[in-house]
Design an enzyme around this catalytic site. Structure first.
Site, short mmCIF file in Angstrom:
data_model
loop_
_atom_site.label_atom_id
_atom_site.label_comp_id
_atom_site.label_asym_id
_atom_site.label_seq_id
_atom_site.Cartn_x
_atom_site.Cartn_y
_atom_site.Cartn_z
N GLY A 270 0.93 -1.28 0.10
CA GLY A 270 0.13 0.10 -0.03
C GLY A 270 0.77 1.21 -0.04
N ASP A 271 1.54 1.44 0.96
CA ASP A 271 2.34 2.59 1.15
C ASP A 271 3.40 3.15 -0.02
OD1 ASP A 271 1.17 3.44 3.54
OD2 ASP A 271 2.80 2.72 4.79
#
Length: 395
Positions: free
Chosen positions: A156-157
């Site tokens: 995600g990040d």
């Protein structure tokens, strides 16, 4: 081709958590000048994604600090702003430029968030695990009939924010150069909304189309036609081939050595045949039940699991080298700091011994950078209470 394709581009990065710093470092790795704006209230910033950056410490709660940063962004020396703040903060602080000097192209403002700038979730706090959940991607990760498995925060990040942010910035810069002689955009800045949830949905489209079929705006609910896909994705979570739990030829097996495992990804028939030859031998392979029936998967998985348990990891490493088309790969530990490539896509294949992961002292370059952007008399014009120059000890 030069490996520093962004040389001449200047980026202002508002200090934030890991996705913004990696995006800034990627730009720096390709030659951009990146200036991180730190708070004056901190003497240490734990951010390690700092390669090639400078630091200026400004108090953005102070109107003079806001004016100083806005002046920098309005100059013809800055091309990009990486906004790591929550939606609306830039507007509240009145930081966005009101003009661009000397006919400079609009400032590219890359707004990096988890949920995006608009919508009911836009002001929600969150982290990688929450964004994975909101995007639906976490819903296909994990074994059947158990809670979802949470991957490390790389998906995600970083994969869904740092990398799309980098791509969006480079695309916007290219677009600005391509259209520099047009009058289509009279705004002093161009906003680019990059958020994790939308990026994850985009990255997961292979799974989405495999499960739901193609999207047609004329028939948004889909058709009753059979879904044609390279690999079907029509079973509950954990039971599909590429989810890595139930399928015996796309999963992880333990070896005789504790905590030493191998992966198997023998999807294609010819690779599966070499995998069978490696693990059970040609004669035994001919006696195994067909892999095409999911009903046989538990049987095959049990056979393979027992075989992998007969030997330690070094044996299987040698076997993987002997059978390169078996799609068997032992699981390596996390790469050491010395093994990280210099760039995500390298034009020079020879790795150079460049430092990385080092802390950048907040305010290390405050005086020099502000003098460059605001002029030599900036202290008398603005005062100095809004900024801080770090006291650097000589080593």
């Amino acid at each position: 081709m030069s490996q520093f394709l962004l040389r001449g581009v200047t980026v202002i990065e508002l200090a934030g958590l890991a996705p913004g710093p990696l995006c800034g470092q990627m730009l720096a790795d390709y030659g951009a000048r990146v200036i991180r704006i730190d708070r004056t209230s901190v003497s240490v910033n734990p951010d390690q994604l700092t390669r090639g950056k400078q630091s200026v410490a400004l108090d953005l709660r102070n109107p003079k600090g806001q004016e100083a940063l806005r002046t920098m962004l309005e100059s013809d020396k800055v091309d990009v702003l990486i906004d790591t703040y929550r939606p609306g903060v830039l507007e509240r602080l009145n930081i966005l430029p009101q003009q661009r000097l000397n006919g400079k192209e609009p400032l590219v403002v890359a707004r990096l968030t988890g949920y995006g700038q608009t919508g009911e979730l836009s002001n929600f706090a969150g982290h990688d695990i929450n964004y994975l959940a909101a995007s639906g991607v976490l819903g296909i990760v994990g074994p059947p009939n158990k809670p979802q498995a949470v991957p490390a925060n790389i998906l995600g990040d970083f994969a869904a924010l740092s990398l799309p942010g980098f791509a969006a910035i480079v695309t916007a810069l290219f677009s600005g150069l391509k259209n520099k002689n047009t009058k289509a955009n009279n705004s002093p800045y161009t906003l680019v909304d990059v958020n994790i949830v939308d990026s994850l949905k985009y990255l997961a489209q292979f799974a989405t189309y495999s499960k739901f079929g193609p999207y047609d705006p004329k028939n948004p609910q889909g058709s009753d036609e059979p879904i044609i896909s390279i690999v079907p994705w029509n079973q509950p979570r954990g039971l599909n081939v590429l989810e890595g739990h139930s399928c015996p030829y796309y999963t992880v097996y333990a070896t005789k050595d504790a905590n030493e495992n191998v992966t198997v990804g023998a999807l294609e028939p010819q690779f599966y045949q070499q995998f069978l030859e490696m693990v059970v031998g040609k004669d035994e392979a001919a006696k195994l039940p067909s892999r095409d029936s999911p009903a046989n998967w538990p049987i095959l998985k049990d056979i393979f699991a027992k075989k992998f348990k007969e030997h330690g990891i070094e044996y299987w490493k040698k076997q993987a080298l002997k059978y390169p088309d078996s799609c068997v790969m032992p699981i390596s530990p996390l790469a050491h700091s010395s093994e990280i490539p210099n760039q995500i896509v390298q034009f020079d294949t020879q790795k150079k011994d460049i430092p990385g992961g080092q802390l950048l002292t907040p305010g290390k370059d405050t005086n020099a950078v502000l003098e460059e952007f605001l002029g030599g008399s900036w202290k008398s014009k603005y005062g100095s209470e809004f900024s801080k120059q770090a006291k650097l000890e000589k080593i």
